[in-house]
Design an enzyme around this catalytic site. Structure first.
Site, PDB file in Angstrom:
ATOM      1  N   LEU A  64       0.844  -1.201   0.000  1.00  0.00           N
ATOM      2  CA  LEU A  64       0.000   0.000   0.000  1.00  0.00           C
ATOM      3  C   LEU A  64       0.876   1.246   0.000  1.00  0.00           C
ATOM      4  O   LEU A  64       0.392   2.361  -0.121  1.00  0.00           O
ATOM      5  CB  LEU A  64      -0.915  -0.019   1.223  1.00  0.00           C
ATOM      6  CG  LEU A  64      -1.738  -1.311   1.360  1.00  0.00           C
ATOM      7  CD1 LEU A  64      -2.486  -1.345   2.677  1.00  0.00           C
ATOM      8  CD2 LEU A  64      -2.706  -1.459   0.195  1.00  0.00           C
ATOM      9  N   ASP A 306       1.167  -9.808  -5.600  1.00  0.00           N
ATOM     10  CA  ASP A 306       2.474  -9.178  -5.378  1.00  0.00           C
ATOM     11  C   ASP A 306       2.444  -7.721  -5.840  1.00  0.00           C
ATOM     12  O   ASP A 306       3.385  -7.213  -6.448  1.00  0.00           O
ATOM     13  CB  ASP A 306       3.602  -9.944  -6.078  1.00  0.00           C
ATOM     14  CG  ASP A 306       4.958  -9.649  -5.439  1.00  0.00           C
ATOM     15  OD1 ASP A 306       4.968  -9.235  -4.268  1.00  0.00           O
ATOM     16  OD2 ASP A 306       5.990  -9.810  -6.120  1.00  0.00           O
TER      17      ASP A 306
END
Lengths: 428, 319
Positions: A64, A306
């Site tokens: 994030l 990923d």
């Protein structure tokens, strides 16, 4: 809020269900499957005719970029991407800046992520301070702050004594340790799989032995310490064979693979495409085939995005200088469907790898539509498609080798704890 | 995906690598170079083919020979030449490669001659120009990382053709640090495309890249065996920083086993030619007696390099 999702094809891999069935949600949980509970009065009816209704996706690796890399992505942008991709739970690796090595950082991340339209966040705490591979973090404190496992992201623990101590300490509390296998010396200068493509393009190579040597050390120390070990992002057939052999000898290792490695090989570097610069590197076609079969057979437990949003400046560089990584949250479902179609797998078996099987790696009861479970739901149109463009991606990262491709499946609606977080192209 | 160095008609838009170029294009470049080498013999050495064009020598890595011969070639074609040594210029101030390119495009560049330490950098520039719709600007790769040095490969082919007349029936050996060599890669692709039946590479295992045999070459670790009956010996430069450490124990041991001496050269055919892209490390990869001996064609390579670079530039931007 009571929701009735009707006329959908309900797939719950955890229960082995793939049937036409309605779903009833109340107070953020699954109230019933099939027939409505007595006296159920829906506030909202969602018509899922022609759609698949499945558990919200569980992604084992999504960066994030907070804290520290807000120029690459923010929690808001990436949570919008997650909801648009049908992802309702995600594990985020500790390679933030600073790394997730202090309880305060983890608490802040959990606090920032507390929003009804945001996916559940499960931080993977740093195994060592600053990911430097020297001193242990306060794992027990980090666990209390919300970490579900401990790892190093892509940073190695060079000192094997430290690695053993870290595993022993984690095993004391039965905390899982997640590690990516790459020897820091054999992989030091390399930017691509050491093979014909790298030789032709003049790119410094990373041999498969960089993965297998590190993996061997991890597996042996896991056996000695008894730690619960999860190997992240395996890239080669040889690594998969070693994990299968380790299981046969009694080491309960789990592992995952990324969507990129499931579909691409080093040949996809083409003319130095920086979007194909990934860590670990894309291996050759035989490795990819082994990973695809291994995931189908369940030898690889889970498939993950990923997700690694990278800013354009860091990608617009010669291949070896480009930052590794690809955006992936919005591609997880389409690339799972593409793989399932190409391998002719039942949809339920394929979806298991991104729902209940991934949840099991995380130690969560999520990833199911069983009555009483948290109502995390993904509704998608299996005949629809997703065209990957800079504009269609909600993630701030526009970097993916699949840019320009038309992929199968279109997410129609995402529910997080019974809240509509995404519906028909709009955020909830 | 179209080869980014070819235009819609299959002609040469940029020269980025020899890998993937058809034999006809390579032959055309060599044929075009032939009359240019005669220009050098004249009193007035200039041709007007690139009059009014601006050629930017964009060197992100230092070079004397390559940059100078490109400059001479461009000037003989009447182009304006601007030399930029960027390693000491804007990138150290944080400007990205493509920002530098954009600025030079704004100065009405017609051609970039690019040297860069990273493999693929000229591809990035070419792709950027295409994305910007600047198809009138051409890129010549003057060496990128370990990847390619196509004009060196071409001038080597010109030299071989000059001395051997044909590529058929030749045995060619490339000796030394193949792993780090962009020159070797361009030579291999050029030799195979032009029909040389046997291309060999010779070196210790630390300096031979993985799976290089898949490029179509035979690998030798014993230099005498590798030189047996060859027509052409192409020596490679061994960079100073690679002479000690984990790749090689010492320059002395390398010279003993892989340095070209008169004694080892006797394994080759009596009329073999010896080539070197320069700059040479005498006593490391080549003995002075060979470098200055009757088999050496090392200085003619430099001279031919100007004609070959004129040919490439005129084919890309002339008329």
């Amino acid at each position: 809020m009571k929701i009735h999702i009707k006329n959908g094809r309900l797939i719950d891999p955890a229960k082995g269900i793939d049937a036409q069935a309605d779903l009833f949600i109340a107070a953020g949980r699954i109230a019933a499957v099939g027939a409505a509970p007595e006296g159920f009065a829906a506030n909202r009816v969602i018509d899922a005719t022609g759609r698949v209704v499945c558990p919200g996706l569980v992604d084992l690796s999504a960066r994030l970029r907070e804290p520290g890399f807000e120029y690459k992505a923010t929690l808001e942008s990436e949570m919008a991407a997650a909801a648009a991709g049908g992802v309702t739970s995600l594990a985020c690796p500790p390679d933030t800046d600073p790394p997730l090595d202090e309880p305060g950082l983890v608490e802040m991340l959990k606090h920032r992520a507390r929003h009804p339209s945001f996916a559940h966040v499960y931080p993977v705490g740093a195994l060592t301070l600053g990911l430097a591979g020297e001193r242990l973090t306060e794992m027990a404190e980090l666990y209390e702050a919300g970490c579900v496992a401990f790892g190093q992201a892509q940073a190695p623990v060079v000192d094997t004594l430290v690695l053993m101590r870290a595993m022993q300490y984690a095993a004391t509390f039965d905390f899982p340790v997640w590690l990516q296998a790459q020897d820091p010396f054999l992989g030091k200068e390399g930017v691509a799989h050491d093979g014909e493509v790298a030789t032709r393009l003049g790119l410094p190579g990373i041999p498969v032995s960089a993965e297998t040597i590190a993996l061997s050390a991890i597996l042996q120390l896991a056996r000695d310490t008894g730690v619960r070990i999860h190997i992240t992002r395996i890239s080669s057939a040889a690594a998969l064979e070693m994990i299968v052999a380790a299981r046969a000898s009694g080491i309960a290792a789990t592992c995952d693979v990324s969507i990129n490695h499931l579909h691409l090989s080093d040949a996809d570097i083409g003319y130095f495409n920086p979007h194909a610069r990934l860590a670990p590197p894309l291996r050759d076609g035989r490795d990819r085939e082994a990973l695809r079969r291994g995931l189908a057979a369940g030898a690889i437990n889970a498939l993950c995005s990923d997700h690694a949003p990278v800013d354009d400046d860091a990608k617009q560089a010669p291949f070896g200088e480009a930052a590794p990584g690809a955006t992936g949250l919005e591609l997880l479902l389409p690339l799972t469907l593409k793989w399932a179609g190409e391998m002719k797998l039942p949809l339920g078996q394929a979806l298991a790898r991104i729902t209940c099987d991934a949840a099991r790696v995380l130690g969560l009861s999520a990833g199911t539509l069983a009555a009483g479970a948290v109502a995390d739901v993904c509704i998608f149109d299996p005949r629809g498609s997703f065209r990957v463009t800079r504009e269609s991606l909600r993630s701030q990262g526009k970097n993916t080798p699949f840019l320009g491709q038309e992929l199968p499946g279109r997410v129609c609606c995402t529910l997080i704890e019974g809240h509509v977080a995404f519906e028909n192209g709009r955020q909830g | 995906m179209r080869n980014p160095q070819l235009n819609k008609n299959g002609g040469l838009q940029h020269l980025l690598t020899i890998d993937g170029l058809p034999r006809e294009i390579l032959s055309t470049i060599l044929d075009t170079a032939a009359p240019f080498s005669e220009v050098a013999e004249r009193e007035v050495k200039k041709l007007p083919l690139l009059r009014g064009k601006s050629v930017f020598n964009l060197f992100f890595e230092s070079s004397t020979r390559t940059r100078t011969t490109f400059e001479i070639a461009a000037k003989r074609l009447s182009a304006d030449v601007i030399n930029l040594n960027i390693s000491t210029s804007s990138t150290s101030k944080g400007e990205t490669l493509l920002d530098t390119v954009d600025n030079l495009c704004a100065m009405q560049a017609d051609m970039f001659v690019v040297r860069h330490a990273s493999s693929g950098a000229p591809f990035l520039i070419a792709q950027h120009l295409a994305a910007m719709g600047l198809e009138h600007i051409h890129v010549i790769n003057a060496g990128d990382g370990r990847h390619a040095h196509p004009t060196q490969g071409l001038l080597d082919m010109y030299t071989i053709r000059h001395y051997k007349k044909t590529f058929a029936n030749l045995v060619v050996a490339i000796v030394g640090d193949v792993l780090h060599s962009r020159v070797a890669r361009s030579q291999i692709h050029a030799l195979i495309t032009l029909g040389v039946p046997e291309v060999r590479v010779i070196g210790p295992k630390t300096l031979i890249p993985t799976d290089v045999d898949k490029l179509g070459v035979r690998v030798f670790h014993d230099m005498r065996a590798g030189l047996k009956d060859v027509d052409v010996v192409m020596m490679l430069r061994l960079q100073n920083e690679r002479m000690q450490g984990a790749l090689l124990p010492s320059p002395q041991e390398f010279f003993k086993y892989y340095g070209l001496t008169a004694d080892k050269l006797e394994c080759a055919r009596p009329d073999a030619i010896v080539m070197h892209p320069g700059p040479m490390n005498r006593g490391v990869e080549i003995d002075s007696a060979v470098a200055d001996g009757p088999h050496a064609v090392i200085l003619p390579q430099v001279t031919f390099g100007i004609a070959v670079r004129m040919a490439v530039m005129s084919m890309l931007a002339g008329g």
